[in-house]
Write a protein that holds these residues in place. Structure first.
Motif, PDB file in Angstrom:
ATOM      1  N   UNK A  87      26.166  61.366  35.634  1.00  0.00           N
ATOM      2  CA  UNK A  87      26.263  60.212  34.738  1.00  0.00           C
ATOM      3  C   UNK A  87      26.631  59.000  35.593  1.00  0.00           C
ATOM      4  N   UNK A  88      25.775  57.987  35.584  1.00  0.00           N
ATOM      5  CA  UNK A  88      25.957  56.813  36.425  1.00  0.00           C
ATOM      6  C   UNK A  88      26.249  55.585  35.562  1.00  0.00           C
ATOM      7  N   UNK A  89      26.982  54.633  36.126  1.00  0.00           N
ATOM      8  CA  UNK A  89      27.246  53.368  35.448  1.00  0.00           C
ATOM      9  C   UNK A  89      26.863  52.223  36.372  1.00  0.00           C
ATOM     10  N   UNK A  90      26.564  51.073  35.763  1.00  0.00           N
ATOM     11  CA  UNK A  90      26.261  49.864  36.538  1.00  0.00           C
ATOM     12  C   UNK A  90      27.537  49.034  36.595  1.00  0.00           C
ATOM     13  N   UNK A  91      28.431  49.409  37.501  1.00  0.00           N
ATOM     14  CA  UNK A  91      29.789  48.876  37.480  1.00  0.00           C
ATOM     15  C   UNK A  91      29.884  47.372  37.714  1.00  0.00           C
ATOM     16  N   UNK A  92      28.915  46.810  38.409  1.00  0.00           N
ATOM     17  CA  UNK A  92      28.971  45.369  38.698  1.00  0.00           C
ATOM     18  C   UNK A  92      27.964  44.561  37.886  1.00  0.00           C
ATOM     19  N   UNK A  93      27.281  45.209  36.962  1.00  0.00           N
ATOM     20  CA  UNK A  93      26.144  44.564  36.292  1.00  0.00           C
ATOM     21  C   UNK A  93      26.538  43.366  35.436  1.00  0.00           C
ATOM     22  N   UNK A  94      27.593  43.492  34.648  1.00  0.00           N
ATOM     23  CA  UNK A  94      27.875  42.440  33.666  1.00  0.00           C
ATOM     24  C   UNK A  94      29.316  41.952  33.681  1.00  0.00           C
ATOM     25  N   UNK A  95      30.042  42.244  34.745  1.00  0.00           N
ATOM     26  CA  UNK A  95      31.453  41.844  34.734  1.00  0.00           C
ATOM     27  C   UNK A  95      31.620  40.325  34.691  1.00  0.00           C
ATOM     28  N   UNK A  96      30.730  39.594  35.374  1.00  0.00           N
ATOM     29  CA  UNK A  96      30.803  38.131  35.355  1.00  0.00           C
ATOM     30  C   UNK A  96      30.528  37.595  33.952  1.00  0.00           C
ATOM     31  N   UNK A  97      29.500  38.142  33.304  1.00  0.00           N
ATOM     32  CA  UNK A  97      29.133  37.694  31.966  1.00  0.00           C
ATOM     33  C   UNK A  97      30.254  37.954  30.960  1.00  0.00           C
ATOM     34  N   UNK A  98      30.853  39.147  31.027  1.00  0.00           N
ATOM     35  CA  UNK A  98      31.935  39.485  30.094  1.00  0.00           C
ATOM     36  C   UNK A  98      33.155  38.607  30.350  1.00  0.00           C
ATOM     37  N   UNK A  99      33.451  38.349  31.608  1.00  0.00           N
ATOM     38  CA  UNK A  99      34.589  37.483  31.935  1.00  0.00           C
ATOM     39  C   UNK A  99      34.365  36.075  31.395  1.00  0.00           C
ATOM     40  N   UNK A 100      33.157  35.544  31.572  1.00  0.00           N
ATOM     41  CA  UNK A 100      32.839  34.213  31.046  1.00  0.00           C
ATOM     42  C   UNK A 100      32.932  34.208  29.520  1.00  0.00           C
ATOM     43  N   UNK A 101      32.475  35.294  28.896  1.00  0.00           N
ATOM     44  CA  UNK A 101      32.520  35.377  27.434  1.00  0.00           C
ATOM     45  C   UNK A 101      33.966  35.397  26.947  1.00  0.00           C
ATOM     46  N   UNK A 102      34.821  36.080  27.681  1.00  0.00           N
ATOM     47  CA  UNK A 102      36.250  36.098  27.349  1.00  0.00           C
ATOM     48  C   UNK A 102      36.817  34.684  27.375  1.00  0.00           C
ATOM     49  N   UNK A 103      36.473  33.943  28.426  1.00  0.00           N
ATOM     50  CA  UNK A 103      36.925  32.558  28.532  1.00  0.00           C
ATOM     51  C   UNK A 103      36.366  31.715  27.388  1.00  0.00           C
ATOM     52  N   UNK A 104      35.097  31.958  27.045  1.00  0.00           N
ATOM     53  CA  UNK A 104      34.480  31.229  25.936  1.00  0.00           C
ATOM     54  C   UNK A 104      35.187  31.477  24.617  1.00  0.00           C
ATOM     55  N   UNK A 105      35.545  32.721  24.347  1.00  0.00           N
ATOM     56  CA  UNK A 105      36.262  33.050  23.112  1.00  0.00           C
ATOM     57  C   UNK A 105      37.640  32.381  23.095  1.00  0.00           C
ATOM     58  N   UNK A 148      36.477  43.099  35.529  1.00  0.00           N
ATOM     59  CA  UNK A 148      36.425  42.057  34.499  1.00  0.00           C
ATOM     60  C   UNK A 148      37.755  41.326  34.385  1.00  0.00           C
ATOM     61  N   UNK A 149      38.845  42.085  34.281  1.00  0.00           N
ATOM     62  CA  UNK A 149      40.153  41.453  34.177  1.00  0.00           C
ATOM     63  C   UNK A 149      40.454  40.566  35.367  1.00  0.00           C
ATOM     64  N   UNK A 150      40.091  41.033  36.561  1.00  0.00           N
ATOM     65  CA  UNK A 150      40.330  40.243  37.769  1.00  0.00           C
ATOM     66  C   UNK A 150      39.514  38.948  37.748  1.00  0.00           C
ATOM     67  N   UNK A 151      38.249  39.054  37.258  1.00  0.00           N
ATOM     68  CA  UNK A 151      37.404  37.857  37.218  1.00  0.00           C
ATOM     69  C   UNK A 151      37.911  36.863  36.178  1.00  0.00           C
ATOM     70  N   UNK A 152      38.427  37.347  35.061  1.00  0.00           N
ATOM     71  CA  UNK A 152      39.023  36.450  34.069  1.00  0.00           C
ATOM     72  C   UNK A 152      40.176  35.684  34.698  1.00  0.00           C
ATOM     73  N   UNK A 153      41.014  36.390  35.456  1.00  0.00           N
ATOM     74  CA  UNK A 153      42.125  35.741  36.150  1.00  0.00           C
ATOM     75  C   UNK A 153      41.612  34.624  37.056  1.00  0.00           C
ATOM     76  N   UNK A 154      40.542  34.887  37.813  1.00  0.00           N
ATOM     77  CA  UNK A 154      39.992  33.881  38.714  1.00  0.00           C
ATOM     78  C   UNK A 154      39.460  32.672  37.946  1.00  0.00           C
ATOM     79  N   UNK A 155      38.856  32.916  36.786  1.00  0.00           N
ATOM     80  CA  UNK A 155      38.284  31.825  36.002  1.00  0.00           C
ATOM     81  C   UNK A 155      39.345  30.920  35.386  1.00  0.00           C
ATOM     82  N   UNK A 156      40.516  31.481  35.063  1.00  0.00           N
ATOM     83  CA  UNK A 156      41.545  30.660  34.404  1.00  0.00           C
ATOM     84  C   UNK A 156      42.485  29.999  35.411  1.00  0.00           C
ATOM     85  N   UNK A 157      42.318  30.287  36.680  1.00  0.00           N
ATOM     86  CA  UNK A 157      43.210  29.684  37.686  1.00  0.00           C
ATOM     87  C   UNK A 157      43.239  28.151  37.611  1.00  0.00           C
ATOM     88  N   UNK A 158      42.083  27.476  37.446  1.00  0.00           N
ATOM     89  CA  UNK A 158      42.137  26.009  37.354  1.00  0.00           C
ATOM     90  C   UNK A 158      42.874  25.507  36.120  1.00  0.00           C
TER      91      UNK A 158
END
Length: 262
Positions: A87-105, A148-158
């Motif tokens: 069973x394989x996952x695409x671990x890096x496929x959508x983490x940026x998109x989900x992080x941006x969506x979190x910021x958008x919400x 995803x959590x790490x990318x959200x942190x990076x996005x909110x730093x500013x």
């Protein structure tokens, strides 16, 4: 067999190697199993579908299951393991998109964008009375600190938010400077102005946020869920919003998808 349409680039690559059949979005397990059985499929790509034992056992030729995204809560990994099907996952496929969506919400809640859009479409003009909220300086609590959590942190730093993290699997040396790691979920819930969920769905995280946890949060706090619907007890969340236990919620995922009442 794939449950959803895929990117043209991926389709072009796959078509050179194999025949691709679509089972449709949110296919019922029985129908998906029948599709695999009829086609004697060698591979299964899942996004919105589920693969319980009946699906995995349907085709004797099945050699691999791939999740279009992350998380394997919709796949019976035990059965796949017994049949020696990876069973394989695409671990890096959508983490940026989900992080941006979190910021958008989060920003949508801060500025009441959905509410004000609805109001102006109804003919109301609230500009003179409306007061938005700034996220600047607020406390953001991240439950789960993977990609995803790490990318959200990076996005909110500013935005200069103070960031708390609760993740039992996070080692101390992997905590970036400027983040406070808390040892107990209760500490994060009581402190955060924004609680954002970024953990997988497991038996340990199912209904991780229920009535007790929602009662711990600040009355002005927001809950954001871009993880899995079942991490939050939905009835408790509805009660919390109606009762004013918390101020708002930004929800991207539900326990049952699509939701019954649309």
């Amino acid at each position: 067999i794939t449950g959803d349409s895929i990117a043209p680039e991926a389709m072009e690559i796959l078509s050179k190697k194999c025949q691709v059949q679509f089972a449709g979005s949110y296919p019922q397990p029985a129908l998906l199993a029948e599709k695999l059985r009829q086609e004697k499929a060698h591979a299964l790509i899942l996004r919105t579908g589920k693969a319980p034992a009946e699906v995995i056992q349907a085709s004797p030729n099945l050699k691999v299951i791939s999740k279009h995204g992350i998380g394997v809560d919709t796949i019976d990994v035990k059965t796949a393991t017994e049949l020696k099907i990876p069973v394989l996952v695409a671990s890096s496929a959508n983490y940026q998109s989900v992080a941006e969506h979190t910021l958008g919400l989060m920003l949508s809640l801060a500025k009441d964008i959905p509410w004000l859009d609805s109001r102006i479409r109804q003919g109301f003009w609230d500009k003179t009375q409306y007061r938005g909220v700034e996220v600047y300086g607020k406390i953001l609590g991240l439950i789960g600190f993977g990609r995803i959590g790490r990318r959200v942190y990076e996005l909110v730093m500013p935005l200069q938010m103070r960031v708390l993290v609760f993740d039992p699997f996070l080692s101390e040396e992997k905590v970036p400077p400027g983040i406070t790691r808390v040892q107990h979920l209760e500490e994060l819930l009581r402190s955060a102005d924004v609680v954002s969920l970024h953990c997988p769905l497991t038996e340990q995280t199912r209904h991780l946020i229920g009535k007790k946890e929602l009662r711990m949060m600040k009355k002005r706090a927001w809950l954001i869920n871009t993880a899995r619907g079942e991490v939050v007890e939905e009835k408790a969340l509805i009660e919390a919003l109606k009762g004013g236990w918390i101020a708002a919620a930004g929800i991207d995922t539900f326990q049952k998808e699509p939701p019954e009442d649309l």
